[in-house]
Design a protein around this motif. Structure first.
Motif, PDB file in Angstrom:
ATOM      1  N   ASP A  72      32.326  36.894  44.146  1.00 48.43           N
ATOM      2  CA  ASP A  72      31.309  35.912  44.571  1.00 48.43           C
ATOM      3  C   ASP A  72      30.486  36.406  45.764  1.00 48.43           C
ATOM      4  O   ASP A  72      30.062  35.604  46.611  1.00 48.43           O
ATOM      5  N   PHE A  73      30.286  37.704  45.834  1.00 44.37           N
ATOM      6  CA  PHE A  73      29.486  38.307  46.911  1.00 44.37           C
ATOM      7  C   PHE A  73      30.008  37.937  48.304  1.00 44.37           C
ATOM      8  O   PHE A  73      29.268  37.944  49.282  1.00 44.37           O
ATOM      9  N   GLN A  83      43.121  32.314  45.061  1.00 44.91           N
ATOM     10  CA  GLN A  83      44.298  31.760  44.364  1.00 44.91           C
ATOM     11  C   GLN A  83      44.566  32.647  43.141  1.00 44.91           C
ATOM     12  O   GLN A  83      43.701  33.421  42.735  1.00 44.91           O
ATOM     13  N   ALA A  84      45.742  32.473  42.560  1.00 43.03           N
ATOM     14  CA  ALA A  84      46.095  33.260  41.365  1.00 43.03           C
ATOM     15  C   ALA A  84      45.041  33.101  40.269  1.00 43.03           C
ATOM     16  O   ALA A  84      44.684  34.063  39.579  1.00 43.03           O
ATOM     17  N   SER A  85      44.503  31.868  40.145  1.00 48.25           N
ATOM     18  CA  SER A  85      43.508  31.614  39.086  1.00 48.25           C
ATOM     19  C   SER A  85      42.212  32.410  39.322  1.00 48.25           C
ATOM     20  O   SER A  85      41.548  32.822  38.370  1.00 48.25           O
ATOM     21  N   ASP A  86      41.877  32.650  40.607  1.00 49.76           N
ATOM     22  CA  ASP A  86      40.660  33.431  40.909  1.00 49.76           C
ATOM     23  C   ASP A  86      40.801  34.874  40.404  1.00 49.76           C
ATOM     24  O   ASP A  86      39.814  35.491  39.994  1.00 49.76           O
ATOM     25  N   LEU A  87      42.025  35.380  40.451  1.00 48.82           N
ATOM     26  CA  LEU A  87      42.240  36.772  40.026  1.00 48.82           C
ATOM     27  C   LEU A  87      42.019  36.937  38.528  1.00 48.82           C
ATOM     28  O   LEU A  87      41.694  38.032  38.062  1.00 48.82           O
ATOM     29  N   GLU A  88      42.178  35.842  37.778  1.00 47.40           N
ATOM     30  CA  GLU A  88      41.926  35.916  36.322  1.00 47.40           C
ATOM     31  C   GLU A  88      40.465  36.268  36.032  1.00 47.40           C
ATOM     32  O   GLU A  88      40.147  36.842  34.991  1.00 47.40           O
ATOM     33  N   ASN A  89      39.575  35.916  36.966  1.00 49.30           N
ATOM     34  CA  ASN A  89      38.148  36.258  36.789  1.00 49.30           C
ATOM     35  C   ASN A  89      37.915  37.764  36.726  1.00 49.30           C
ATOM     36  O   ASN A  89      36.862  38.218  36.277  1.00 49.30           O
ATOM     37  N   LEU A  90      38.871  38.530  37.241  1.00 48.10           N
ATOM     38  CA  LEU A  90      38.708  39.984  37.295  1.00 48.10           C
ATOM     39  C   LEU A  90      39.078  40.653  35.974  1.00 48.10           C
ATOM     40  O   LEU A  90      38.847  41.843  35.787  1.00 48.10           O
ATOM     41  N   GLU A 101      43.933  45.171  36.387  1.00 47.31           N
ATOM     42  CA  GLU A 101      45.247  45.015  37.025  1.00 47.31           C
ATOM     43  C   GLU A 101      45.279  45.726  38.380  1.00 47.31           C
ATOM     44  O   GLU A 101      45.851  45.224  39.351  1.00 47.31           O
ATOM     45  N   ASP A 102      44.660  46.894  38.431  1.00 50.66           N
ATOM     46  CA  ASP A 102      44.554  47.614  39.709  1.00 50.66           C
ATOM     47  C   ASP A 102      43.712  46.814  40.709  1.00 50.66           C
ATOM     48  O   ASP A 102      44.061  46.702  41.886  1.00 50.66           O
ATOM     49  N   PHE A 103      42.597  46.279  40.237  1.00 49.46           N
ATOM     50  CA  PHE A 103      41.692  45.482  41.065  1.00 49.46           C
ATOM     51  C   PHE A 103      42.455  44.301  41.683  1.00 49.46           C
ATOM     52  O   PHE A 103      42.408  44.051  42.891  1.00 49.46           O
ATOM     53  N   LYS A 104      43.227  43.605  40.852  1.00 44.06           N
ATOM     54  CA  LYS A 104      44.021  42.460  41.343  1.00 44.06           C
ATOM     55  C   LYS A 104      45.035  42.917  42.395  1.00 44.06           C
ATOM     56  O   LYS A 104      45.225  42.253  43.418  1.00 44.06           O
ATOM     57  N   GLN A 105      45.668  44.046  42.116  1.00 44.97           N
ATOM     58  CA  GLN A 105      46.649  44.586  43.066  1.00 44.97           C
ATOM     59  C   GLN A 105      45.989  44.898  44.407  1.00 44.97           C
ATOM     60  O   GLN A 105      46.549  44.609  45.478  1.00 44.97           O
ATOM     61  N   PHE A 106      44.811  45.489  44.346  1.00 43.97           N
ATOM     62  CA  PHE A 106      44.097  45.849  45.570  1.00 43.97           C
ATOM     63  C   PHE A 106      43.711  44.602  46.377  1.00 43.97           C
ATOM     64  O   PHE A 106      43.797  44.613  47.606  1.00 43.97           O
ATOM     65  N   ILE A 107      43.328  43.533  45.689  1.00 44.58           N
ATOM     66  CA  ILE A 107      42.997  42.281  46.385  1.00 44.58           C
ATOM     67  C   ILE A 107      44.241  41.744  47.108  1.00 44.58           C
ATOM     68  O   ILE A 107      44.174  41.346  48.281  1.00 44.58           O
TER      69      ILE A 107
END
Length: 256
Positions: A72-73, A83-90, A101-107
């Motif tokens: 979201d810039f 939240q966990a649900s936000d990571l699903e957007n990735l 999966e890497d992107f989520k891990q990095f966040i």
């Protein structure tokens, strides 16, 4: 090309002046963090951009923009408050071997660093030596993956103490630490000095460095990086990595 030390320095200084200017930004991944003004936004999107900075530069820029959009810039806000649900957007994100999966891990790892270790800059500052940030990079990797994590994501952060040249993370540190007064590098990490930086060593800069006699070692690894760093510090001990612009420009833009 055989130049004496004075000629070599003059030649490289001319190329630094040519490439270390805002025109350089248009074709470089550094343009992504330049879209932000808040320190934490710059350092987070800068780190993520540098992480995927291998391969075709157009696709790096496209995918780094995509990362920014998926957060979201507002990279810092997203990292801290997701939240966990936000990571699903990735889901669906991919750049070469760096996937969603890497992107989520990095966040998650970045959130941990800001909540527990006082942010990215403080880790690099805590473990640096007067001469170098290479031990800091090693410690950073340990801290980045001290939370529960996917084993596969570890390959996306290099470790100089395992003989990696750590090109992408050294490039990132150049962006954050070096203030070039020309509007390319940010210089927002005031606790560190440009003299501690190492040159982002890759195929282009390595080949040019060898042609100019700055580097003899054949592989682009940590030993080669130390050799190149030593040579560049003799040319300018306070700002050795300014020569990254010269080596990169000669290799990529001039086919030197």
């Amino acid at each position: 090309m055989k130049l004496n030390k004075i000629e070599l320095k003059e030649f490289l200084d001319t190329k630094v002046n040519l490439y270390n200017n805002p025109k350089f930004i248009d074709s470089d991944p550094i343009q992504i963090p330049h879209k932000f003004s808040k320190k934490e936004d710059i350092e987070i999107i800068g780190f993520l951009t540098a992480t995927i900075a291998w391969g075709n530069r157009k696709s790096i820029i496209t995918n780094a923009n995509k990362m920014s959009e998926l957060m979201d810039f507002s990279p810092f806000d997203f990292v801290i408050n997701h939240q966990a649900s936000d990571l699903e957007n990735l889901n669906g994100f991919v750049h070469r071997t760096f996937n969603a999966e890497d992107f989520k891990q990095f966040i998650k790892s970045l959130q941990h660093i800001y909540q527990t270790h006082g942010g990215l800059e403080s880790i690099f500052n805590k473990y640096c030596t007067n001469e170098s940030l290479q031990v800091s990079i090693h410690k950073f990797k340990k801290i980045f993956f001290e939370i529960e994590h996917l084993k596969r994501s570890e390959k996306h952060v290099s470790d100089p103490l395992k003989n990696s040249a750590a090109k992408r993370i050294n490039m990132y540190l150049r962006w954050m630490v070096r203030n070039d007064n020309n509007g390319v590098d940010f210089g927002i990490w005031k606790s560190l000095k440009p003299s501690q930086l190492s040159c982002p060593l890759d195929v282009h800069s390595g080949n040019v460095a060898r042609k100019l006699g700055l580097l003899k070692r054949k592989q682009n690894d940590a030993k080669a990086l130390l050799e190149l760093d030593t040579a560049l510090r003799k040319l300018d001990s306070t700002d050795p990595v300014k020569y990254d612009f010269a080596l990169f420009g000669l290799g990529v833009f001039e086919g030197f």
